[in-house]
Design an enzyme around this catalytic site. Structure first.
Site, PDB file in Angstrom:
ATOM      1  N   HIS A  62       3.752  -2.388   3.124  1.00  9.72           N
ATOM      2  CA  HIS A  62       3.731  -0.993   2.689  1.00  9.72           C
ATOM      3  C   HIS A  62       5.053  -0.633   2.021  1.00  9.72           C
ATOM      4  O   HIS A  62       6.123  -1.041   2.486  1.00  9.72           O
ATOM      5  CB  HIS A  62       3.491  -0.054   3.876  1.00  9.72           C
ATOM      6  CG  HIS A  62       2.153  -0.241   4.518  1.00  9.72           C
ATOM      7  ND1 HIS A  62       1.905  -1.281   5.391  1.00  9.72           N
ATOM      8  CD2 HIS A  62       0.999   0.466   4.405  1.00  9.72           C
ATOM      9  CE1 HIS A  62       0.636  -1.206   5.795  1.00  9.72           C
ATOM     10  NE2 HIS A  62       0.071  -0.170   5.214  1.00  9.72           N
ATOM     11  N   ASP A 114       0.824  -1.217   0.000  1.00 12.22           N
ATOM     12  CA  ASP A 114       0.000   0.000   0.000  1.00 12.22           C
ATOM     13  C   ASP A 114       0.852   1.258   0.000  1.00 12.22           C
ATOM     14  O   ASP A 114       2.011   1.246   0.407  1.00 12.22           O
ATOM     15  CB  ASP A 114      -0.886   0.040   1.253  1.00 12.22           C
ATOM     16  CG  ASP A 114      -2.087  -0.890   1.138  1.00 12.22           C
ATOM     17  OD1 ASP A 114      -2.172  -1.659   0.169  1.00 12.22           O
ATOM     18  OD2 ASP A 114      -2.942  -0.838   2.044  1.00 12.22           O
TER      19      ASP A 114
END
Length: 204
Positions: A157, A14
């Site tokens: 991430h 992400d």
């Protein structure tokens, strides 16, 4: 052929691009594909990094334009968060995303209907590595290996300082345990796993 009998996991990332280059290098080293959910505000000014993800044959996902809590938005505002990213993606690589992940994973039935209106599916996760907290690569990899099961959707991430290091440790171990790492669209071609994740509301 994907091989419906094989164990599969999805590596997903992400946010932005801070450590994306390092992550892409590790994925390339191990010949593994992943899905990247990118915010529009990071795509602006980082077009080349976004194109790198696409050029390396990874899948691109939509993470909203500004990483806001979308349940606080009107329908019009929420659709704008989705649409701005789709437009940017088409400008940069010629295609939009097929998959959407809500910022913070916060969603409701109304928002999921809006995503489907744009012909996308919503994706959550089954393993949260919490790599954004700055924890060590060993802890990130340990969380994955302790919790991985067939069909796991692993949340990481591109802002994680030690995420690339963790990948370099976990990918060989996942392969040793018989797991194949695939993209979300590759998963959709496995009817058994896809239906299971739909039932679990990981995919909506």
């Amino acid at each position: 052929m994907m091989g419906f009998g094989k164990k599969k996991v999805m590596l997903t990332f992400d946010d932005g691009f801070k450590y994306a280059g390092e992550i892409l290098e590790v994925l390339k080293k191990h010949r593994v594909k992943a899905t990247f959910f990118v915010c529009g505000q990071w795509m602006e000014g980082h077009g080349e990094e976004y194109r790198d993800i696409f050029r390396e044959k990874h899948e691109i996902g939509n993470h909203g334009y500004s990483h806001v809590r979308m349940e606080e938005l009107s329908d019009e505002e929420a659709l704008d968060e989705i649409d701005r990213v789709q437009r940017l993606s088409r400008e940069l690589v010629g295609v939009g995303a097929r998959w959407f992940r809500f910022p913070y994973g916060r969603k409701d039935k109304r928002l999921c209907r809006l995503v489907r209106r744009r012909r996308m599916r919503t994706v959550g996760w089954t393993i949260d590595t919490k790599d954004w907290e700055g924890i060590s690569g060993e802890r990130i990899a340990g969380t994955v290996m302790e919790n991985v099961t067939n069909g796991a959707v692993i949340l990481m991430h591109t802002l994680g300082e030690h995420t690339a290091e963790a990948l370099d440790m976990m990918i060989p171990e996942l392969k040793k345990r018989g797991y194949k790492m695939i993209t979300m669209s590759q998963l959709a071609r496995d009817p058994v796993l896809y239906v299971r994740l739909r039932r679990q509301k990981v995919i909506v």
